[in-house]
Design a protein around this motif. Structure first.
Motif, PDB file in Angstrom:
ATOM      1  N   TRP A   1     -20.222  -1.357   3.331  1.00  0.00           N
ATOM      2  CA  TRP A   1     -21.052  -0.514   2.468  1.00  0.00           C
ATOM      3  C   TRP A   1     -20.657  -0.692   1.004  1.00  0.00           C
TER       4      TRP A   1
ATOM      5  N   THR B   1     -17.639   2.078   4.618  1.00  0.00           N
ATOM      6  CA  THR B   1     -16.828   0.943   5.036  1.00  0.00           C
ATOM      7  C   THR B   1     -16.789  -0.104   3.926  1.00  0.00           C
TER       8      THR B   1
ATOM      9  N   PHE C   1     -23.475   8.635   8.377  1.00  0.00           N
ATOM     10  CA  PHE C   1     -23.200   8.281   9.763  1.00  0.00           C
ATOM     11  C   PHE C   1     -22.246   7.096   9.892  1.00  0.00           C
ATOM     12  N   THR C   2     -22.384   6.139   8.982  1.00  0.00           N
ATOM     13  CA  THR C   2     -21.576   4.928   9.087  1.00  0.00           C
ATOM     14  C   THR C   2     -20.261   5.035   8.339  1.00  0.00           C
TER      15      THR C   2
ATOM     16  N   LEU D   1     -27.699   7.526   6.401  1.00  0.00           N
ATOM     17  CA  LEU D   1     -27.095   6.328   6.978  1.00  0.00           C
ATOM     18  C   LEU D   1     -25.661   6.152   6.483  1.00  0.00           C
TER      19      LEU D   1
END
Length: 255
Positions: free
Chosen positions: A99, A96, A92-93, A89
């Motif tokens: 996060w 940021t 993929f993300t 995860l």
């Protein structure tokens, strides 16, 4: 060689040797506050520190027959998929700001949970014995897998939980298990869990390898000397000092 890092590794190693827990709980805040690493790199570096520093302990417990491999396999059945999913995860993300905030928050909560676990360690076995009447043997494997899943997510996000929290979950589900088997099984599970999570963070560039080497150089004699000192310190004093350190670290991380 970074002598401040060597000294830090020695200090954390000594605390681990004295208390048996607290490595990840204290190392990650140290990496954040002293070495000014961003949360992701601090967590990734600490995962490798925890996995490699606990490797020799895992081998020793295994040689002495202090590992319940059935429990370890059940924990890994939950923790490894959870770790892979969490790291995927993050892949993929991307890391940021959201996060980064989530990682910092997870770290702070994990520190408070660890302090709670350590403070009330003598109580957890009694809680487990009371719960035992509601948990038949047939349900314990599934609950152990679920515990592994929780640990996988927590460790991947914060690098904390594989030690004190993992041992407490084992104790709650298996309250009649002797302490040496709880410790041995917890360490045997922590090594692959932290290394798999560490590999995931390394693939994202979240490990400071040079700093890691210096920390490990200091931790080896620290753990040995701490283990010698623990014979002279009362358990209550040890537990109080560790709890205070964890609470202060958790408060600093969250603020």
């Amino acid at each position: 060689m970074d002598w401040i890092a060597v000294a830090s590794g020695f200090g954390v190693g000594a605390i681990v040797g004295i208390t048996g827990v607290g490595g990840g709980s204290l190392m990650t805040p140290l990496l954040l506050s002293v070495f000014k690493l961003n949360p992701a790199v601090a967590i990734g570096t600490d995962l490798w520190f925890a996995g490699l520093s606990k490797l020799s302990g895992s081998v020793a417990h295994s040689r002495h027959g202090h590992v319940r491999w059935d429990i370890v396999r059940q924990l890994l059945a939950g923790s490894i998929p959870a770790t892979l999913a969490t790291v995927a995860l993050m892949h993929f993300t991307g890391l940021t700001k959201g996060w980064a905030s989530a990682l910092t928050f997870s770290l702070g909560i994990a520190l408070f949970l660890t302090a709670l676990v350590v403070a009330f360690r003598p109580v957890w076995q009694q809680v487990g014995l009371r719960l035992e009447r509601y948990i038949p043997e047939s349900r314990k494997p599934a609950l152990t897998v679920i515990s592994g899943l929780i640990l996988g997510v927590l460790v991947s996000l914060s690098s904390i939980g594989a030690g004190a929290i993992g041992a407490t979950l084992i104790l709650l589900i298996h309250p009649r298990l002797q302490a040496r088997y709880i410790v041995g099984s917890d360490i045997a599970h922590a090594v692959p869990l932290t290394l798999v999570a560490g590999i995931g963070h390394a693939s994202l560039g979240h490990v400071d390898w040079a700093l890691l080497g210096s920390l490990l150089i200091g931790s080896i004699p620290g753990i040995w000397l701490g283990a010698q000192a623990t014979r002279r310190l009362p358990d209550g004093v040890i537990r109080s000092l560790l709890c205070a350190s964890l609470l202060m670290a958790g408060w600093k991380v969250l603020h």
